[in-house]
Each structure stands twice: as structure tokens, then as C-alpha cells.
Design an enzyme around this catalytic site. Structure first.
Site, PDB file in Angstrom:
ATOM      1  CG  PHE A 123      -1.969   1.060   1.234  1.00 26.79           C
ATOM      2  CD1 PHE A 123      -3.170   0.772   0.250  1.00 26.79           C
ATOM      3  CD2 PHE A 123      -2.027   2.344   1.656  1.00 26.79           C
ATOM      4  CE1 PHE A 123      -4.036   1.935   0.107  1.00 26.79           C
ATOM      5  CE2 PHE A 123      -2.717   3.120   1.639  1.00 26.79           C
ATOM      6  CZ  PHE A 123      -3.710   3.030   0.926  1.00 26.79           C
ATOM      7  CG  ASP A 192      -0.991  -2.068   6.807  1.00 24.02           C
ATOM      8  OD1 ASP A 192      -2.059  -2.312   7.196  1.00 24.02           O
ATOM      9  OD2 ASP A 192      -0.601  -1.008   6.132  1.00 24.02           O
ATOM     10  CE1 TYR A 217      -9.675   3.382   5.891  1.00 21.64           C
ATOM     11  CE2 TYR A 217      -8.967   4.882   7.397  1.00 21.64           C
ATOM     12  CZ  TYR A 217      -8.679   4.205   6.354  1.00 21.64           C
ATOM     13  OH  TYR A 217      -7.512   4.570   5.627  1.00 21.64           O
ATOM     14  CE  LYS A 218      -8.131  -0.387   4.735  1.00 17.40           C
ATOM     15  NZ  LYS A 218      -8.500   0.359   3.602  1.00 17.40           N
ATOM     16  NE  ARG A 364     -10.086  -3.044  -2.860  1.00 14.53           N
ATOM     17  CZ  ARG A 364      -9.726  -2.139  -2.012  1.00 14.53           C
ATOM     18  NH1 ARG A 364      -8.567  -2.512  -1.504  1.00 14.53           N
ATOM     19  NH2 ARG A 364     -10.347  -1.334  -1.170  1.00 14.53           N
TER      20      ARG A 364
HETATM   21  C1  LIG Z   1      -3.138  -1.668   3.791  1.00 22.58           C
HETATM   22  C2  LIG Z   1      -3.376  -0.162   4.057  1.00 22.58           C
HETATM   23  N1  LIG Z   1      -2.658   0.459   4.810  1.00 22.58           N
HETATM   24  C3  LIG Z   1      -2.733   1.760   5.088  1.00 22.58           C
HETATM   25  C4  LIG Z   1      -3.746   2.375   4.756  1.00 22.58           C
HETATM   26  C5  LIG Z   1      -4.088   3.861   5.249  1.00 22.58           C
HETATM   27  O1  LIG Z   1      -4.626   4.145   6.375  1.00 22.58           O
HETATM   28  P1  LIG Z   1      -4.708   5.531   7.076  1.00 22.58           P
HETATM   29  O2  LIG Z   1      -5.473   6.397   5.825  1.00 22.58           O
HETATM   30  O3  LIG Z   1      -5.239   5.324   8.303  1.00 22.58           O
HETATM   31  O4  LIG Z   1      -3.088   6.157   6.979  1.00 22.58           O
HETATM   32  C6  LIG Z   1      -4.781   1.747   3.963  1.00 22.58           C
HETATM   33  C7  LIG Z   1      -6.036   2.271   3.307  1.00 22.58           C
HETATM   34  O5  LIG Z   1      -6.598   1.903   2.604  1.00 22.58           O
HETATM   35  C8  LIG Z   1      -4.548   0.557   3.533  1.00 22.58           C
HETATM   36  O6  LIG Z   1      -5.464  -0.265   2.623  1.00 22.58           O
END
Ligand SMILES: Cc1ncc(COP(=O)(O)O)c(C=O)c1O
Length: 405
Positions: A123, A192, A217-218, A364
Site C-alpha cells: 500500500f 500492516d 474504518y474498514k 476489487r
Molecule cells: C494496507 C493499508 N495501509 C494503510 C492504509 C491507510 O491508512 P490511513 O489512512 O489510516 O493512514 C490503507 C488504506 O486503505 C491500507 O489499505
């Protein structure tokens, strides 16, 4: 197909939980891996926090309503979902900020090493955080394709940082094997868990992980911009030194001392004032996910995606699946490659089937097990077949890109 789906729904032990969420009429929501649905209990909890705790309690609510310890309280509730102890997890900041703090803390624990190893296509924020530290002269980025990660672990690597379930493909890493490989090479490991937490069990202490973070939030249904969480293994808490030395991570914030002294426990990971309203909403989502039970959620997640694939073959669709075909090897999603993925996704949204598109050519579809039905799988497959069969996606309106895809 629909009859079979309804039979499966009737036998689903989680079926009744759908009613604990707001799922808009006419919508098949296949994007709970981006922003989870609203729990029905959240608005009343928010109203209470706003009207009573903020409106009437004002500053007194830091003590009387428990605002001060809210991040640690919510963290302790997330802990069992990820195989952690309650005092190893705190809800705070964003995943991005937590990555920065934890990468820097790992570098501090591995003097003489400065390589942060990850994979290309992780990501973006995960990689950007390495690059931010690199610009400060504190880290060196190394990216190795997933099959070459063990070979890339050498004496320079301070930290292996990976996303458990890949955000595009859903492919899972073997957490136990990679954590062990990193430890054998003298490196620490940061996971992560954004696409795992709340959809599948994770056993951070079982695999001996050092650090982790993940989204609120997911699948945890904490609402847009919900605080994230951070995990630090108990054995590292005493030595932890994170660089965002804000006053909320101080051992005694209200002593207002000129000297920073880190809180002895996981609270040190806090930086500034806790986002009380965000944490209030997150706590409702976490409570609900914990009540449903992570084992049951995972079983249903696997059953949903397996059934969706079955439905696709029944309606005669043969798309290029880029997720692992075996459900135990993927997160709670299925991703398909198609040159017209963007327009197909928009056409589906036009029909109330909300999935998402990931650049450049990925459709997705996420299967949040807490509120989706088998009927949704059958209907989504039917819509997808119709969109593809009629080439509905060719319509101009579905080919205009918006800023947020
Ligand atoms: C794997 C992953 N890491 C980090 C994030 C972003 O996290 P944040 O917006 O809390 O920094 C996301 C957002 O979709 C994600 O899918």
C-alpha cells in the site's frame, strides 16, 4: 441461484447481525474493505458523546466520561481480534502516522542497521513512510518481490514491514514464517493489518510479531477517518522510543513538564489529544465485531467469496482472478483484472452494486462478513454478467473519471 442463496442465508448463524447495521435499501455493498457500514448503535453513541459528554460535561468529561483513557480502552478491545494482550494495543492516529512512529522505533532498537525491507506494490502509504524517513537520513528503503523477501534479509535490515492481506490482490503473507525469517536475520517485523482486522483472525503473539498497525474504518466499522490502532509486543514496551514525542504520550501529560518522559506503556504511542468522537464511533464498531466473533466472521467471509465464485461460473463469467483461488490464502476480497475495470465498476455502482476500482485495471470486490448475505453474492454475480454481456460499461457516463475512484 437465488433460491440456493436464500437457503444459505436461512442457515447462516450470522444472518441476524445484518440488521445491526445500516445497509442502504437497493445497495449491495462490496466495499466494506474500504469503508465499513454504519452500525445502528453508532448514531446514538455519537449523540450521547456530543450532547451529554461534550455539550454538558465539557472539560469534566476527560475524567468523568473516560475520555482520557479512551484510546487505550478501545485498543484493549481490538487486542483479542489480533492475538494481542490488552496492554499491547492502543487506538490512535492513522495507520500512516503509526507506521512512521513504529518504523522509527524499530530503527532505534537496531543500531547499525538502517534498511527497511518491504515489497514493491505494498500500500503506497507504507512505502511513502519509509521514503519520508529516508529523506531525513534515518532509513534506507529496500523493496523485494514477495518470493525474494527471505533472501533480501541481511545484516543491514532493521525492519521487515509488510501488509498481511494485500490491498489489491488480497494475497496473504505467511506471518509466522516471515516473522521467523526476519528474526533469524536479526531484524524486527511490522505488520500492516488494515485488510485483515475484523475479517479474519490474526495471532500477533502466536507468530511473535514485534509491531503492527491497522485501520479502524474498514472491517471494524469505525466510520470515515476512524482512528487506527497500533500494537507493540510487551517485550518491547520498556525500550520503545517513538519520535513523535507529543504530550499525550508523556508519562504525566498534566504535569506540563519541560522534559519529555515517555509513558511506560503503550500510551507512549499517542502523540496529541485523542480524537474522542472518532474513538467513540470506533468503539461501537469494535464491540459489534467482537460480539459477532472473529472466528465466525472468518468462516463466513470464506464462504461468501467461495459462493461468489460459484455464482460467477453459474452465470458463465470467466474473469481474470488475480486473488488466490483458495480462500485460505486470501483476505476477504476477490480482485479481477480487466482492461475496462473502471467503467465496469462504475456501471455496477450505477446498479447499486458498490465495489471499487484500483488503478490501472483491477475490479476489487470486498466481502465484509458481518452484514453481507449469500443473496447479495448471487445478485452481484447476475449484475456483473449483465454489465459484461450487454457491454453497458461502454456508456460515456461510466467512463468519466472522478477524483476519488
Ligand atoms: C494496507 C493499508 N495501509 C494503510 C492504509 C491507510 O491508512 P490511513 O489512512 O489510516 O493512514 C490503507 C488504506 O486503505 C491500507 O489499505
Amino acid at each position: 441461484m437465488l433460491d440456493r442463496a436464500r437457503e444459505l442465508d436461512a442457515a447462516d448463524p450470522l444472518g441476524a447481525y445484518r440488521d445491526r447495521f445500516v445497509v442502504p435499501e437497493g445497495v449491495i455493498y462490496l466495499d466494506g474493505n474500504s469503508l465499513g457500514c454504519l452500525p445502528k448503535a453508532t448514531p446514538a453513541a455519537m449523540a450521547r458523546a456530543v450532547e451529554r459528554e461534550w455539550g454538558e460535561g465539557l472539560i469534566r468529561s476527560w475524567n468523568e466520561a473516560g475520555w482520557f483513557g479512551l484510546g487505550a480502552r478501545v485498543g484493549a478491545k481490538i487486542a483479542p481480534l489480533i492475538g494481542a494482550q490488552p496492554h499491547e494495543v492502543i487506538a490512535c492516529d492513522t495507520v500512516s502516522a503509526n507506521l512512521f512512529k513504529l518504523i522509527a522505533a524499530a530503527l532505534d532498537m537496531r543500531p547499525g542497521r538502517n534498511v527497511i525491507l518491504s515489497e514493491p506494490g505494498n500500500f503506497p502509504t507504507d512505502i511513502y513512510m519509509i521514503q519520508g524517513l529516508e529523506r531525513q537520513g534515518l532509513a534506507t528503503q529496500r523493496l523485494a518481490p514477495r518470493d525474494q523477501i527471505p533472501a533480501a534479509l541481511d545484516d543491514d535490515v532493521a525492519l521487515l514491514m509488510l501488509t498481511h492481506a494485500h490491498y489489491k490482490s488480497g494475497e496473504l503473507f505467511d506471518m509466522a514464517a516471515l516473522t521467523k525469517a526476519a528474526h533469524d536475520a536479526g531484524a524486527l517485523v511490522l505488520w500492516d493489518l488494515s485488510h485483515s482486522t475484523g475479517a479474519m483472525p490474526v495471532d500477533l503473539n502466536g507468530v511473535n510479531a514485534d509491531f503492527a498497525t491497522g485501520c479502524g474504518y474498514k472491517y471494524l466499522c469505525g466510520g470515515p477517518g476512524a482512528p487506527a490502532f497500533a500494537f507493540v509486543a510487551e517485550r518491547h514496551l520498556a525500550d520503545l522510543k517513538q519520535p513523535l514525542t507529543g504530550w499525550f504520550g508523556h508519562a504525566r501529560p498534566f504535569a506540563f513538564s519541560d522534559e519529555y518522559e515517555a509513558a511506560p506503556g503503550i500510551e507512549q504511542l499517542q502523540c496529541g489529544t485523542s480524537p474522542v468522537l472518532g474513538l467513540t464511533a470506533l468503539e461501537i464498531g469494535v464491540d459489534l465485531i467482537a460480539e459477532i466473533g472473529i472466528g465466525r466472521l472468518y468462516a463466513k467471509s470464506q464462504a461468501l467469496s467461495e459462493y461468489f465464485l460459484e455464482c460467477l461460473s453459474q452465470v458463465g463469467i470467466d474473469l481474470d482472478l488475480i486473488s488466490p483461488p483458495v480462500s485460505s490464502e486470501r483476505g476477504s476480497q476477490l480482485s479481477f483484472r480487466h482492461p475496462q475495470a473502471y467503467a465496469i465498476c462504475q456501471a455496477l455502482i450505477g446498479r447499486g452494486v458498490i465495489g471499487d476500482f484500483r488503478d490501472p485495471d483491477i475490479l476489487r470486490l470486498g466481502f465484509a462478513p458481518a452484514y453481507l448475505r449469500f443473496e447479495d453474492m448471487a445478485e452481484a454475480a447476475r449484475h456483473l454478467a449483465e454489465v459484461l454481456g450487454s457491454e453497458e460499461w461502454r456508456r460515456d457516463e461510466f467512463n468519466r473519471r472522478s477524483a476519488v475512484t
